[in-house]
Design a protein around this motif. Structure first.
Motif, PDB file in Angstrom:
ATOM      1  N   SER A 139       1.132  -1.247  -0.208  1.00 29.44           N
ATOM      2  CA  SER A 139      -0.069  -0.106  -0.288  1.00 29.44           C
ATOM      3  C   SER A 139       0.873   1.530  -0.413  1.00 29.44           C
ATOM      4  O   SER A 139       2.270   0.903   0.808  1.00 29.44           O
ATOM      5  CB  SER A 139      -1.129   0.357   1.158  1.00 29.44           C
ATOM      6  N   GLY A 140       0.000   2.586  -0.709  1.00 29.78           N
ATOM      7  CA  GLY A 140       0.844   3.447  -1.027  1.00 29.78           C
ATOM      8  C   GLY A 140       0.845   4.752   0.688  1.00 29.78           C
ATOM      9  O   GLY A 140       0.299   4.136   2.229  1.00 29.78           O
ATOM     10  N   ALA A 141       1.840   5.201   0.692  1.00 29.24           N
ATOM     11  CA  ALA A 141       1.388   6.531   1.529  1.00 29.24           C
ATOM     12  C   ALA A 141       0.477   6.810   1.716  1.00 29.24           C
ATOM     13  O   ALA A 141      -0.209   7.239   0.832  1.00 29.24           O
ATOM     14  CB  ALA A 141       2.986   7.138   0.769  1.00 29.24           C
ATOM     15  N   LEU A 142       0.304   7.506   3.301  1.00 27.67           N
ATOM     16  CA  LEU A 142      -1.198   7.772   3.587  1.00 27.67           C
ATOM     17  C   LEU A 142      -0.690   9.544   3.997  1.00 27.67           C
ATOM     18  O   LEU A 142      -0.303   9.628   5.319  1.00 27.67           O
ATOM     19  CB  LEU A 142      -2.053   7.811   4.481  1.00 27.67           C
ATOM     20  N   PHE A 143      -1.523  11.183   3.991  1.00 29.01           N
ATOM     21  CA  PHE A 143      -0.813  11.586   4.158  1.00 29.01           C
ATOM     22  C   PHE A 143      -2.379  12.511   4.670  1.00 29.01           C
ATOM     23  O   PHE A 143      -2.915  12.342   3.976  1.00 29.01           O
ATOM     24  CB  PHE A 143       0.083  13.179   3.228  1.00 29.01           C
ATOM     25  N   VAL A 144      -1.834  13.435   6.150  1.00 35.15           N
ATOM     26  CA  VAL A 144      -3.323  14.335   6.352  1.00 35.15           C
ATOM     27  C   VAL A 144      -2.643  14.997   7.054  1.00 35.15           C
ATOM     28  O   VAL A 144      -1.726  15.511   7.475  1.00 35.15           O
ATOM     29  CB  VAL A 144      -3.929  13.080   7.577  1.00 35.15           C
ATOM     30  N   ALA A 145      -3.291  16.415   6.440  1.00 33.41           N
ATOM     31  CA  ALA A 145      -3.841  17.429   7.223  1.00 33.41           C
ATOM     32  C   ALA A 145      -4.961  18.534   7.556  1.00 33.41           C
ATOM     33  O   ALA A 145      -5.575  17.792   7.563  1.00 33.41           O
ATOM     34  CB  ALA A 145      -3.535  18.789   5.826  1.00 33.41           C
ATOM     35  N   ARG A 146      -4.854  19.028   9.108  1.00 34.39           N
ATOM     36  CA  ARG A 146      -5.884  19.873   9.662  1.00 34.39           C
ATOM     37  C   ARG A 146      -5.710  20.512   9.252  1.00 34.39           C
ATOM     38  O   ARG A 146      -4.874  21.588   9.673  1.00 34.39           O
ATOM     39  CB  ARG A 146      -6.104  19.244  11.161  1.00 34.39           C
ATOM     40  N   LEU A 147      -6.764  21.768   8.652  1.00 30.67           N
ATOM     41  CA  LEU A 147      -6.374  23.571   8.619  1.00 30.67           C
ATOM     42  C   LEU A 147      -7.354  23.539   9.444  1.00 30.67           C
ATOM     43  O   LEU A 147      -8.906  23.997   9.106  1.00 30.67           O
ATOM     44  CB  LEU A 147      -6.501  23.210   7.538  1.00 30.67           C
ATOM     45  N   PRO A 148      -7.443  24.508  10.400  1.00 30.98           N
ATOM     46  CA  PRO A 148      -8.199  25.049  11.617  1.00 30.98           C
ATOM     47  C   PRO A 148      -9.191  26.770  10.585  1.00 30.98           C
ATOM     48  O   PRO A 148      -7.862  27.147   9.563  1.00 30.98           O
ATOM     49  CB  PRO A 148      -7.078  25.656  12.361  1.00 30.98           C
ATOM     50  N   ASP A 149      -9.775  27.177  10.727  1.00 32.42           N
ATOM     51  CA  ASP A 149     -10.415  28.522   9.757  1.00 32.42           C
ATOM     52  C   ASP A 149     -10.131  28.378   8.590  1.00 32.42           C
ATOM     53  O   ASP A 149     -10.028  29.540   8.312  1.00 32.42           O
ATOM     54  CB  ASP A 149      -9.973  29.378  10.947  1.00 32.42           C
ATOM     55  N   LEU A 150     -10.299  27.548   8.248  1.00 28.56           N
ATOM     56  CA  LEU A 150     -10.543  27.528   6.642  1.00 28.56           C
ATOM     57  C   LEU A 150     -11.329  27.556   6.132  1.00 28.56           C
ATOM     58  O   LEU A 150     -11.679  28.472   4.670  1.00 28.56           O
ATOM     59  CB  LEU A 150      -9.296  26.469   6.144  1.00 28.56           C
ATOM     60  N   LEU A 151     -12.600  27.210   6.834  1.00 29.26           N
ATOM     61  CA  LEU A 151     -13.897  27.144   6.241  1.00 29.26           C
ATOM     62  C   LEU A 151     -14.683  28.418   6.354  1.00 29.26           C
ATOM     63  O   LEU A 151     -14.156  28.767   8.045  1.00 29.26           O
ATOM     64  CB  LEU A 151     -14.458  26.189   6.333  1.00 29.26           C
ATOM     65  N   SER A 152     -15.551  29.080   5.920  1.00 24.28           N
ATOM     66  CA  SER A 152     -16.509  29.820   6.471  1.00 24.28           C
ATOM     67  C   SER A 152     -17.446  29.247   7.238  1.00 24.28           C
ATOM     68  O   SER A 152     -17.653  30.350   7.955  1.00 24.28           O
ATOM     69  CB  SER A 152     -16.736  31.181   4.652  1.00 24.28           C
ATOM     70  N   GLY A 153     -17.667  28.317   7.039  1.00 24.63           N
ATOM     71  CA  GLY A 153     -19.272  27.925   8.169  1.00 24.63           C
ATOM     72  C   GLY A 153     -20.325  28.477   7.231  1.00 24.63           C
ATOM     73  O   GLY A 153     -21.593  27.701   7.283  1.00 24.63           O
ATOM     74  N   GLN A 154     -20.427  28.951   6.321  1.00 22.40           N
ATOM     75  CA  GLN A 154     -21.912  29.067   5.326  1.00 22.40           C
ATOM     76  C   GLN A 154     -21.627  28.809   4.706  1.00 22.40           C
ATOM     77  O   GLN A 154     -20.321  28.957   3.750  1.00 22.40           O
ATOM     78  CB  GLN A 154     -21.608  30.577   5.052  1.00 22.40           C
TER      79      GLN A 154
END
Length: 535
Positions: free
Chosen positions: A518-533
């Motif tokens: 199986s290949g590699a898995l990269f994960v990212a977390r980006l707070p406050d990137l979405l407007s919520g609307q």
């Protein structure tokens, strides 16, 4: 001509030398004068005390007391006073009665006359010490003491020393002091000359106004250019930096701070440590990609430090990525156009040859097999920036014979507030995954992108079908310059993605390094990137 110049045509270092020598001469002169005054005063006091001691010894002599009571002039008193004067080196020893009439004097003709200086204080019972007076003889330092018979004052004794004796003694001491003062003067002048020479060497012979002009020019150049400038000395301490350097590096750079204590790119530290010229080195600082140039500074084969310059390449990289996306989409559309033209030509040929049945079957086959190059995202991702980025990357993957798909559980119903940060993180992760999938052994090569909204936080996962991340690279995969690509200039994508995520309080990490299955898995977390609307 500078207002501070005392001598406009004289070099500043010579002015300093003359001023220092003048100060040394003044200090030494004042010191000698003060010492002379103190010596004269001290010696006068000492001669006065000596005269008083002699006078007291004479006044205590019974012969002198008896003669003073009898007011006997000359005779034993004269002999006694002359003997004491000769034995002690005194200028005179004078004995008087209680009426201030001389009973003994070095000059016999003065015997029987009244004293020339007042003896009232001594006849009143008090001692007179160190009085500088001139009587019938030369100016002298004299002391007086009363002659007592019981409690009654019957006369007084006056003893004096020639002032020239005191002056000669003082002069001898001053001469000795002057020798030391002359030595101190020569030492001070020599030290001033050495200091002047050191000053010329340190300033390279420049005058103060020239140094001021250089300072103004340096400030104008440092803060007027569009590049960041950072200079360190031989001990790698910051000596010069401009505002642009602090802005590009994203950190405060106090002058005098050790370079090792600053939060800079490892590539910058390495460039300074090696001391070799560096041209167009790419480094990451925050969300920026910088081009670093380094030059070692030497003078007379002596290393003075290193000067680094920084240029911002972030905007250029952003435009380059956007251009790559547009080029990929354009190449995909051009390939589709050529393929569509080929199919139309085939269909036209079948119709011209009268093969209607075959043409209908061929058209039916095209209708069933032809799909859009990029699969529709539907309602999974609503933001137009994310849609455009995924479509461009999909076209890029298809052009290289790979598949890029959106995970089934992806769900982003709101809009992105910072498209640049999203493009930096997602774009670099996808590019890295496409390269890994293409270099891997499994076919078909594929990349799966997962996007999931959690309030205003966007979670990103990118999995590839490659061969996984090699064990030696797993701990330093996000360091600058670390890459599996052989061509130079790589190794910045993952570092830039992590910097961009951490700048928002998020992060990017390797969730699964993968292996041969199986290949590699990269994960990212980006707070406050979405407007919520929803857009």
């Amino acid at each position: 001509m500078p207002k501070w110049a005392l001598f406009p045509r004289m070099r500043f270092t010579r002015q300093v030398l003359l001023l220092q020598i003048g100060v040394v001469v003044l200090v030494v002169g004042l010191g000698v004068a003060l010492v002379s005054s103190l010596l004269r005063s001290e010696l006068t006091e000492q001669y006065g005390q000596r005269a008083l001691a002699i006078a007291k010894s004479v006044a205590a002599d019974p012969v002198v007391v008896a003669g003073a009571v009898a007011r006997q002039q000359g005779g034993p008193l004269e002999d006694r006073s002359l003997a004491v004067g000769k034995a002690t080196g005194a200028l005179f020893v004078v004995i008087t009665d209680d009426k201030q009439i001389r009973l003994a004097h070095p000059t016999p003709s003065e015997i029987g006359k009244q004293v020339s200086t007042s003896a009232e204080e001594a006849l009143a019972g008090a001692d007179v010490v160190s009085a500088v007076q001139k009587g019938t003889l030369v100016l002298s330092v004299r002391s007086k003491t009363p002659i007592r018979q019981g409690n009654r004052v019957v006369g007084e004794v006056s003893v004096g020393f020639d002032v020239s004796d005191v002056t000669g003694h003082v002069n001898r001491l001053i001469a000795l002091t002057s020798v030391f003062a002359g030595g101190a003067l020569l030492l001070g002048a020599g030290a001033s000359a050495l200091l002047n020479r050191r000053l010329r060497r340190v300033t390279h012979g420049l005058e103060p106004h020239e140094l001021t002009e250089l300072l103004y020019e340096r400030e104008a150049v440092l803060h007027g250019i569009g590049e960041g400038v950072l200079a360190v000395d031989g001990q790698q301490r910051v000596t010069v930096r401009n505002d642009e350097a602090e802005r590009l590096l994203g950190t405060s750079i106090p002058v005098g701070a050790p370079l090792a204590e600053l939060d800079l790119s490892p590539r910058v530290h390495k460039a300074v440590a090696e001391g070799l010229p560096v041209d167009n080195l790419l480094a990451v600082a925050g969300n920026r990609v910088l081009v670093v140039n380094s030059r070692a500074v030497r003078r007379d084969d002596r290393p003075l430090g290193t000067v680094l310059t920084f240029r911002d390449r972030t905007d250029l990289d952003t435009l380059t990525r956007e251009l790559d996306g547009i080029r990929s989409l354009s190449d995909g559309l051009r390939a589709q156009r050529h393929e569509f033209a080929n199919r139309l030509h085939t269909l036209s040929g079948l119709l011209q040859l009268g093969h209607r049945t075959e043409a209908e079957e061929y058209l039916q086959t095209l209708t069933e097999t032809t799909g859009s190059p990029a699969e529709p995202l539907g309602d999974q991702v609503s933001d137009p920036y994310l849609q455009a980025l995924l479509v461009a990357k999909t076209e890029q993957a298809q052009e290289k014979g790979m598949e890029l798909r959106l995970a089934d559980d992806s769900w982003v119903p709101t809009s992105v507030t910072d498209p640049v940060a999203a493009g930096t993180v997602i774009g670099n992760l996808v590019d890295n995954a496409l390269h890994a999938a293409r270099m891997g052994a499994r076919r078909p090569a594929s990349v799966e992108v997962g996007l999931l909204a959690d309030g205003t936080t966007l979670h990103v996962s990118v999995a590839d079908s490659g061969s996984g991340v090699p064990e030696p690279l797993r701990d330093k995969l996000f360091d600058e310059g670390v890459s599996t690509k052989l061509a130079p200039g790589h190794g910045l994508g993952l570092a830039l993605a992590r910097h961009a995520a951490r700048a928002r309080g998020g992060d990017v990490w390797l969730a699964d390094p993968g292996d041969s299955t199986s290949g590699a898995l990269f994960v990212a977390r980006l707070p406050d990137l979405l407007s919520g609307q929803e857009p």
